[in-house]
Write a protein that holds these residues in place. Structure first.
Motif, PDB file in Angstrom:
ATOM      1  N   PRO A  80       6.610 -17.276 -20.837  1.00 12.44           N
ATOM      2  CA  PRO A  80       6.241 -16.620 -22.095  1.00 12.44           C
ATOM      3  C   PRO A  80       6.151 -17.605 -23.259  1.00 12.44           C
ATOM      4  O   PRO A  80       5.580 -17.283 -24.297  1.00 12.44           O
ATOM      5  CB  PRO A  80       7.364 -15.611 -22.316  1.00 12.44           C
ATOM      6  CG  PRO A  80       7.949 -15.379 -20.972  1.00 12.44           C
ATOM      7  CD  PRO A  80       7.829 -16.699 -20.253  1.00 12.44           C
ATOM      8  N   ALA A  81       6.728 -18.810 -23.083  1.00 14.81           N
ATOM      9  CA  ALA A  81       6.667 -19.830 -24.130  1.00 14.81           C
ATOM     10  C   ALA A  81       5.325 -20.560 -24.160  1.00 14.81           C
ATOM     11  O   ALA A  81       5.068 -21.322 -25.102  1.00 14.81           O
ATOM     12  CB  ALA A  81       7.800 -20.841 -23.936  1.00 14.81           C
ATOM     13  N   LEU A  82       4.474 -20.342 -23.164  1.00 15.09           N
ATOM     14  CA  LEU A  82       3.153 -20.955 -23.190  1.00 15.09           C
ATOM     15  C   LEU A  82       2.441 -20.506 -24.476  1.00 15.09           C
ATOM     16  O   LEU A  82       2.412 -19.307 -24.779  1.00 15.09           O
ATOM     17  CB  LEU A  82       2.357 -20.516 -21.963  1.00 15.09           C
ATOM     18  CG  LEU A  82       1.086 -21.309 -21.644  1.00 15.09           C
ATOM     19  CD1 LEU A  82       1.428 -22.711 -21.163  1.00 15.09           C
ATOM     20  CD2 LEU A  82       0.258 -20.591 -20.578  1.00 15.09           C
ATOM     21  N   PRO A  83       1.869 -21.420 -25.239  1.00 15.54           N
ATOM     22  CA  PRO A  83       1.367 -21.066 -26.578  1.00 15.54           C
ATOM     23  C   PRO A  83       0.025 -20.327 -26.547  1.00 15.54           C
ATOM     24  O   PRO A  83      -0.991 -20.811 -27.063  1.00 15.54           O
ATOM     25  CB  PRO A  83       1.233 -22.430 -27.257  1.00 15.54           C
ATOM     26  CG  PRO A  83       0.937 -23.378 -26.141  1.00 15.54           C
ATOM     27  CD  PRO A  83       1.739 -22.869 -24.966  1.00 15.54           C
ATOM     28  N   VAL A  84       0.016 -19.141 -25.946  1.00 13.94           N
ATOM     29  CA  VAL A  84      -1.212 -18.341 -25.883  1.00 13.94           C
ATOM     30  C   VAL A  84      -1.040 -16.968 -26.523  1.00 13.94           C
ATOM     31  O   VAL A  84      -1.997 -16.200 -26.619  1.00 13.94           O
ATOM     32  CB  VAL A  84      -1.701 -18.178 -24.424  1.00 13.94           C
ATOM     33  CG1 VAL A  84      -2.073 -19.526 -23.834  1.00 13.94           C
ATOM     34  CG2 VAL A  84      -0.667 -17.468 -23.555  1.00 13.94           C
ATOM     35  N   GLY A  85       0.174 -16.640 -26.941  1.00 13.76           N
ATOM     36  CA  GLY A  85       0.399 -15.389 -27.661  1.00 13.76           C
ATOM     37  C   GLY A  85       0.525 -14.148 -26.800  1.00 13.76           C
ATOM     38  O   GLY A  85       0.421 -13.029 -27.308  1.00 13.76           O
ATOM     39  N   GLY A  86       0.761 -14.309 -25.490  1.00 14.98           N
ATOM     40  CA  GLY A  86       0.853 -13.147 -24.626  1.00 14.98           C
ATOM     41  C   GLY A  86       1.953 -12.181 -25.012  1.00 14.98           C
ATOM     42  O   GLY A  86       1.827 -10.967 -24.797  1.00 14.98           O
ATOM     43  N   PHE A  87       3.018 -12.686 -25.626  1.00 15.42           N
ATOM     44  CA  PHE A  87       4.154 -11.841 -26.012  1.00 15.42           C
ATOM     45  C   PHE A  87       3.811 -10.876 -27.139  1.00 15.42           C
ATOM     46  O   PHE A  87       4.567  -9.948 -27.408  1.00 15.42           O
ATOM     47  CB  PHE A  87       5.322 -12.729 -26.452  1.00 15.42           C
ATOM     48  CG  PHE A  87       4.990 -13.626 -27.618  1.00 15.42           C
ATOM     49  CD1 PHE A  87       5.091 -13.169 -28.914  1.00 15.42           C
ATOM     50  CD2 PHE A  87       4.549 -14.924 -27.409  1.00 15.42           C
ATOM     51  CE1 PHE A  87       4.773 -13.982 -29.993  1.00 15.42           C
ATOM     52  CE2 PHE A  87       4.216 -15.751 -28.477  1.00 15.42           C
ATOM     53  CZ  PHE A  87       4.331 -15.273 -29.768  1.00 15.42           C
ATOM     54  N   SER A  88       2.684 -11.094 -27.820  1.00 11.88           N
ATOM     55  CA  SER A  88       2.354 -10.253 -28.977  1.00 11.88           C
ATOM     56  C   SER A  88       1.522  -9.025 -28.606  1.00 11.88           C
ATOM     57  O   SER A  88       1.125  -8.268 -29.488  1.00 11.88           O
ATOM     58  CB  SER A  88       1.603 -11.082 -30.026  1.00 11.88           C
ATOM     59  OG  SER A  88       0.366 -11.539 -29.528  1.00 11.88           O
ATOM     60  N   TYR A  89       1.283  -8.817 -27.319  1.00 12.90           N
ATOM     61  CA  TYR A  89       0.462  -7.694 -26.855  1.00 12.90           C
ATOM     62  C   TYR A  89       1.288  -6.735 -26.005  1.00 12.90           C
ATOM     63  O   TYR A  89       2.158  -7.158 -25.243  1.00 12.90           O
ATOM     64  CB  TYR A  89      -0.720  -8.209 -26.029  1.00 12.90           C
ATOM     65  CG  TYR A  89      -1.668  -9.085 -26.812  1.00 12.90           C
ATOM     66  CD1 TYR A  89      -2.624  -8.532 -27.654  1.00 12.90           C
ATOM     67  CD2 TYR A  89      -1.595 -10.468 -26.718  1.00 12.90           C
ATOM     68  CE1 TYR A  89      -3.490  -9.322 -28.380  1.00 12.90           C
ATOM     69  CE2 TYR A  89      -2.460 -11.271 -27.445  1.00 12.90           C
ATOM     70  CZ  TYR A  89      -3.409 -10.701 -28.276  1.00 12.90           C
ATOM     71  OH  TYR A  89      -4.263 -11.490 -28.998  1.00 12.90           O
ATOM     72  N   SER A  90       0.966  -5.450 -26.106  1.00 12.96           N
ATOM     73  CA  SER A  90       1.628  -4.448 -25.262  1.00 12.96           C
ATOM     74  C   SER A  90       0.660  -3.794 -24.285  1.00 12.96           C
ATOM     75  O   SER A  90       1.070  -3.016 -23.433  1.00 12.96           O
ATOM     76  CB  SER A  90       2.292  -3.361 -26.115  1.00 12.96           C
ATOM     77  OG  SER A  90       1.325  -2.469 -26.638  1.00 12.96           O
TER      78      SER A  90
END
Length: 216
Positions: free
Chosen positions: A6-16
């Motif tokens: 999740p730390a990969l800098p692609v912003g996946g954590f900001s989506y549901s």
């Protein structure tokens, strides 16, 4: 493993991916319903769309078939069922392309960056995974696990769930991922599809949801 983080800098954590709207609609209320919802999404959406495309793109990048890569990228772009779903795949794809450029730019990374209208997430991930030398199955396991972790984090915040409940959801997804990946790799091109009406409706509702934590 790095690509699944999740730390990969692609912003996946900001989506549901519609989960927040499913919570708002009362369809997901606890860890049991969250696990069922996400397992269904894995089998009905990812297997037949993103995972299947990533597997084909992985092979296309490996044989340097840029025409096949471009066709797959176009398929992803035109089959997103809502505006926010398309924005997500394009934003994450662009971000991974930037990260790859910073790692080691070459002609394939340049080809990824130049894909119109934008590099999409499964296509960009496939190139990143292919460059590691990993087998295709391991690449898709990484793709699916990264998705699972991001979605569990979304469930923790949106439902909300405690950490132990979140681990139960992740455990259910981990059991489902290997057969899901095998099904995606075996899926004929003629059976690839992006058709999840209930998820699309919730995503469209989420675009105008009064209060929300996530971008999609």
């Amino acid at each position: 493993m790095w690509l699944a983080s999740p730390a990969l800098p692609v912003g996946g954590f900001s989506y549901s991916e519609g989960l927040e709207a499913a919570v708002e609609a009362g369809l997901v209320t606890n860890d049991t319903t969250a696990a069922a919802w996400l397992t269904d999404q894995l089998h009905l959406a990812l297997v037949r769309s993103e995972l299947a495309v990533a597997g084909k793109a992985f092979a296309a990048w490996r044989r340097r078939d840029l025409a096949a890569v471009a066709a797959l990228n176009t398929w992803v772009a035109v089959t997103r069922e809502t505006h926010e779903m398309r924005l997500q795949t394009e934003q994450m794809g662009r971000s991974l392309a930037v990260w790859l450029t910073q790692q080691a730019a070459d002609d394939q990374v340049a080809a990824l960056t130049a894909l119109p209208p934008a590099p999409t997430w499964p296509i960009a991930f496939a190139l990143a995974a292919e460059r590691t030398g990993a087998p295709a199955r391991d690449a898709l396991l990484s793709f699916a696990f990264g998705w699972a972790e991001n979605m569990v984090q979304a469930a923790l915040k949106a439902v909300p769930l405690g950490q132990s409940a979140g681990q139960r959801v992740l455990s259910a997804l981990l059991a489902a991922i290997p057969p899901a990946v095998d099904a995606a790799l075996a899926l004929p091109t003629s059976e690839r599809q992006a058709f999840t009406p209930m998820l699309a409706i919730l995503s469209a509702q989420h675009e105008v949801q009064y209060s929300r934590l996530f971008r999609s």
